[in-house]
Design a protein around this motif. Structure first.
Motif, mmCIF file in Angstrom:
data_model
loop_
_atom_site.group_PDB
_atom_site.id
_atom_site.type_symbol
_atom_site.label_atom_id
_atom_site.label_comp_id
_atom_site.label_asym_id
_atom_site.label_seq_id
_atom_site.Cartn_x
_atom_site.Cartn_y
_atom_site.Cartn_z
ATOM 1 N N VAL A 171 0.850 -1.192 0.000
ATOM 2 C CA VAL A 171 0.000 0.000 0.000
ATOM 3 C C VAL A 171 0.887 1.243 0.000
ATOM 4 O O VAL A 171 1.775 1.396 0.839
ATOM 5 N N GLY A 172 0.639 2.137 -0.941
ATOM 6 C CA GLY A 172 1.398 3.375 -1.017
ATOM 7 C C GLY A 172 0.909 4.393 -0.001
ATOM 8 O O GLY A 172 -0.283 4.451 0.310
ATOM 9 N N ARG A 173 1.848 5.200 0.533
ATOM 10 C CA ARG A 173 1.501 6.253 1.499
ATOM 11 C C ARG A 173 2.124 7.575 1.052
ATOM 12 O O ARG A 173 3.122 8.027 1.615
ATOM 13 N N PRO A 174 1.572 8.221 0.032
ATOM 14 C CA PRO A 174 2.141 9.491 -0.422
ATOM 15 C C PRO A 174 2.038 10.593 0.626
ATOM 16 O O PRO A 174 2.776 11.574 0.573
ATOM 17 N N SER A 175 1.109 10.440 1.577
ATOM 18 C CA SER A 175 0.993 11.369 2.701
ATOM 19 C C SER A 175 0.439 10.604 3.891
ATOM 20 O O SER A 175 0.012 9.459 3.765
ATOM 21 N N GLY A 176 0.448 11.256 5.050
ATOM 22 C CA GLY A 176 0.028 10.571 6.261
ATOM 23 C C GLY A 176 -1.435 10.195 6.307
ATOM 24 O O GLY A 176 -1.829 9.343 7.108
ATOM 25 N N ASN A 177 -2.243 10.811 5.457
ATOM 26 C CA ASN A 177 -3.676 10.511 5.474
ATOM 27 C C ASN A 177 -4.183 9.964 4.148
ATOM 28 O O ASN A 177 -5.358 10.074 3.821
ATOM 29 N N GLN A 178 -3.280 9.366 3.375
ATOM 30 C CA GLN A 178 -3.685 8.786 2.087
ATOM 31 C C GLN A 178 -3.090 7.395 1.931
ATOM 32 O O GLN A 178 -1.919 7.157 2.247
ATOM 33 N N TYR A 179 -3.930 6.475 1.438
ATOM 34 C CA TYR A 179 -3.525 5.082 1.228
ATOM 35 C C TYR A 179 -3.874 4.698 -0.202
ATOM 36 O O TYR A 179 -5.047 4.689 -0.577
ATOM 37 N N ASP A 180 -2.864 4.380 -1.001
ATOM 38 C CA ASP A 180 -3.073 3.982 -2.394
ATOM 39 C C ASP A 180 -2.920 2.466 -2.509
ATOM 40 O O ASP A 180 -1.838 1.919 -2.270
ATOM 41 N N VAL A 181 -4.012 1.798 -2.851
ATOM 42 C CA VAL A 181 -4.036 0.339 -2.840
ATOM 43 C C VAL A 181 -4.149 -0.185 -4.272
ATOM 44 O O VAL A 181 -5.116 0.125 -4.978
ATOM 45 N N PRO A 182 -3.204 -1.004 -4.710
ATOM 46 C CA PRO A 182 -3.285 -1.566 -6.063
ATOM 47 C C PRO A 182 -4.332 -2.677 -6.133
ATOM 48 O O PRO A 182 -4.689 -3.285 -5.118
ATOM 49 N N ARG A 183 -4.815 -2.934 -7.320
ATOM 50 C CA ARG A 183 -5.779 -4.023 -7.523
ATOM 51 C C ARG A 183 -4.990 -5.294 -7.853
ATOM 52 O O ARG A 183 -4.863 -5.700 -8.997
ATOM 53 N N THR A 184 -4.482 -5.932 -6.832
ATOM 54 C CA THR A 184 -3.606 -7.094 -7.033
ATOM 55 C C THR A 184 -4.198 -8.389 -6.516
ATOM 56 O O THR A 184 -3.717 -9.470 -6.848
ATOM 57 N N GLY A 185 -5.260 -8.288 -5.680
ATOM 58 C CA GLY A 185 -5.680 -9.481 -4.968
ATOM 59 C C GLY A 185 -4.639 -9.844 -3.920
ATOM 60 O O GLY A 185 -3.688 -9.080 -3.669
ATOM 61 N N TYR A 186 -4.807 -11.007 -3.323
ATOM 62 C CA TYR A 186 -3.891 -11.455 -2.271
ATOM 63 C C TYR A 186 -3.174 -12.733 -2.697
ATOM 64 O O TYR A 186 -3.697 -13.534 -3.462
ATOM 65 N N VAL A 187 -1.967 -12.902 -2.172
ATOM 66 C CA VAL A 187 -1.193 -14.126 -2.366
ATOM 67 C C VAL A 187 -0.865 -14.698 -0.991
ATOM 68 O O VAL A 187 -0.238 -14.027 -0.171
ATOM 69 N N ASN A 188 -1.298 -15.924 -0.731
ATOM 70 C CA ASN A 188 -1.071 -16.512 0.592
ATOM 71 C C ASN A 188 0.402 -16.834 0.817
ATOM 72 O O ASN A 188 1.031 -17.480 -0.023
ATOM 73 N N PRO A 189 0.966 -16.389 1.952
ATOM 74 C CA PRO A 189 2.337 -16.785 2.275
ATOM 75 C C PRO A 189 2.372 -18.245 2.714
ATOM 76 O O PRO A 189 1.333 -18.826 3.075
ATOM 77 N N ALA A 190 3.554 -18.834 2.694
ATOM 78 C CA ALA A 190 3.668 -20.229 3.134
ATOM 79 C C ALA A 190 3.348 -20.363 4.615
ATOM 80 O O ALA A 190 2.798 -21.373 5.060
ATOM 81 N N LEU A 191 3.679 -19.330 5.397
ATOM 82 C CA LEU A 191 3.440 -19.358 6.837
ATOM 83 C C LEU A 191 3.080 -17.958 7.289
ATOM 84 O O LEU A 191 3.735 -16.981 6.897
ATOM 85 N N PHE A 192 2.041 -17.836 8.101
ATOM 86 C CA PHE A 192 1.685 -16.543 8.694
ATOM 87 C C PHE A 192 1.487 -16.737 10.189
ATOM 88 O O PHE A 192 0.637 -17.511 10.614
ATOM 89 N N GLU A 193 2.303 -16.056 10.961
ATOM 90 C CA GLU A 193 2.242 -16.194 12.417
ATOM 91 C C GLU A 193 1.444 -15.045 13.013
ATOM 92 O O GLU A 193 1.734 -13.872 12.765
ATOM 93 N N VAL A 194 0.437 -15.378 13.792
ATOM 94 C CA VAL A 194 -0.399 -14.372 14.440
ATOM 95 C C VAL A 194 0.229 -14.016 15.785
ATOM 96 O O VAL A 194 0.474 -14.897 16.620
ATOM 97 N N GLU A 195 0.494 -12.739 15.990
ATOM 98 C CA GLU A 195 1.088 -12.301 17.244
ATOM 99 C C GLU A 195 0.166 -12.568 18.430
ATOM 100 O O GLU A 195 -1.058 -12.571 18.290
ATOM 101 N N ALA A 196 0.771 -12.733 19.598
ATOM 102 C CA ALA A 196 -0.004 -12.772 20.838
ATOM 103 C C ALA A 196 -0.660 -11.408 21.051
ATOM 104 O O ALA A 196 -0.210 -10.384 20.524
ATOM 105 N N ASP A 197 -1.740 -11.395 21.808
ATOM 106 C CA ASP A 197 -2.535 -10.189 22.007
ATOM 107 C C ASP A 197 -1.859 -9.262 23.017
ATOM 108 O O ASP A 197 -1.823 -9.554 24.211
ATOM 109 N N ALA A 198 -1.331 -8.138 22.533
ATOM 110 C CA ALA A 198 -0.637 -7.196 23.419
ATOM 111 C C ALA A 198 -1.586 -6.570 24.434
ATOM 112 O O ALA A 198 -1.183 -6.265 25.564
ATOM 113 N N SER A 199 -2.847 -6.365 24.054
ATOM 114 C CA SER A 199 -3.820 -5.787 24.997
ATOM 115 C C SER A 199 -4.015 -6.717 26.187
ATOM 116 O O SER A 199 -4.047 -6.278 27.349
ATOM 117 N N ALA A 200 -4.136 -8.014 25.918
ATOM 118 C CA ALA A 200 -4.319 -8.984 27.000
ATOM 119 C C ALA A 200 -3.075 -9.076 27.886
ATOM 120 O O ALA A 200 -3.175 -9.365 29.083
#
Length: 279
Positions: A127-156
């Protein structure tokens, strides 16, 4: 009664392109009082058809399945960063590249948006960030990584760390360290201001409290980057020496309950002098 789920699912529902079909997002009585207006307004102005089933501004909402157009979308993000994340998650599946521009210079609870952007990058979306309040998102769809680790909950993790702060003991929370993308991972350094000893590395956080009864007030603290940890901070303030003022948490009034009001009421039942401020 999950605002996160409602707002993320509302974003995802917009990419469904099935004429005549619709998706209804609803919840229990409290969920039907929680704000969705800024997100719905932005999506409507972007060309989507969304109807309120009951009162304006809150669920249930009905999203008509016409697909998410590309182009430029404008949104306010002062009540919840979840509106932003909901749109960002959907944007790679829009009909064309999408640019999300916020009406404010800075969204509330920005670390949570940073978490969304980090996860999207792991799934192949830069995602592009040309400024602090703008998000430029390409139309790429998603590609699944081989492994995705979910962090422990910092709030808890703030709860066991608070026990160390109150009792003078030592607690280590694994998997919530300096590499965490969660704003609440910085809560340990608030404890440091209150007299605790803090050690944090990439793999965890260890807090050792001062002798029981010697915890000190941090004075005035801005908890906008870690709003979900303010309740833990309020309880610690109740047992610390001095007066603490917590600000930057106005959005906590529109969670599963009015968290600010509840903390004032429940601390009051314990004999703690607490009052509610604007933020």
């Amino acid at each position: 009664n999950s605002g996160t789920s409602a707002r993320f699912l509302s974003g995802i529902a917009t990419v469904v392109d099935r004429p005549g079909a619709s998706v209804v997002i609803t919840g229990n009585a409290r969920m039907r009082q929680r704000p969705m207006k800024d997100m719905v307004d932005a999506l409507r102005e972007h060309g989507l058809r969304i109807d309120y089933r009951e009162g304006d501004g809150c669920p249930p909402i009905e999203i008509h399945c016409q697909g998410l157009p590309g182009g430029t979308m404008s949104m306010s993000a002062q009540i919840s960063s979840q509106y932003v994340s909901g749109v960002l998650l959907a944007a790679p599946l829009a009909k064309a590249p999408l640019s999300l521009r916020l009406k404010e210079d800075k969204p509330i609870s920005e670390p949570y948006i940073d978490m969304t952007l980090g996860m999207m990058k792991t799934f192949g979306v830069e995602v592009g960030r040309p400024s602090g309040n703008q998000y430029d998102v390409p139309r790429t769809g998603y590609v699944n990584p081989a492994l995705f680790e979910v962090e422990a909950d910092a709030s808890a993790s703030t709860y066991p760390l608070a026990i160390a702060a109150i009792t003078g003991g030592t607690v280590t929370c694994e998997a919530v360290g300096c590499d965490s993308v969660q704003g609440d991972a910085k809560f340990a350094f608030l404890l440091e201001k209150m007299g605790c000893t803090v050690r944090q590395d990439a793999s965890g956080t260890t807090v050792t409290g001062p002798p029981a009864g010697t915890l000190k007030s941090p004075g005035e603290i801005d908890m906008e980057p870690m709003t979900d940890a303010f309740m833990t901070a309020a309880v610690l303030a109740a047992v610390a020496t001095g007066t603490t003022r917590i600000r930057g948490v106005a959005n906590q009034r529109v969670k599963e309950c009015n968290r600010i009001l509840v903390m004032v009421q429940e601390l009051g039942k314990c004999g703690v002098a607490a009052r509610e401020l604007e933020d």
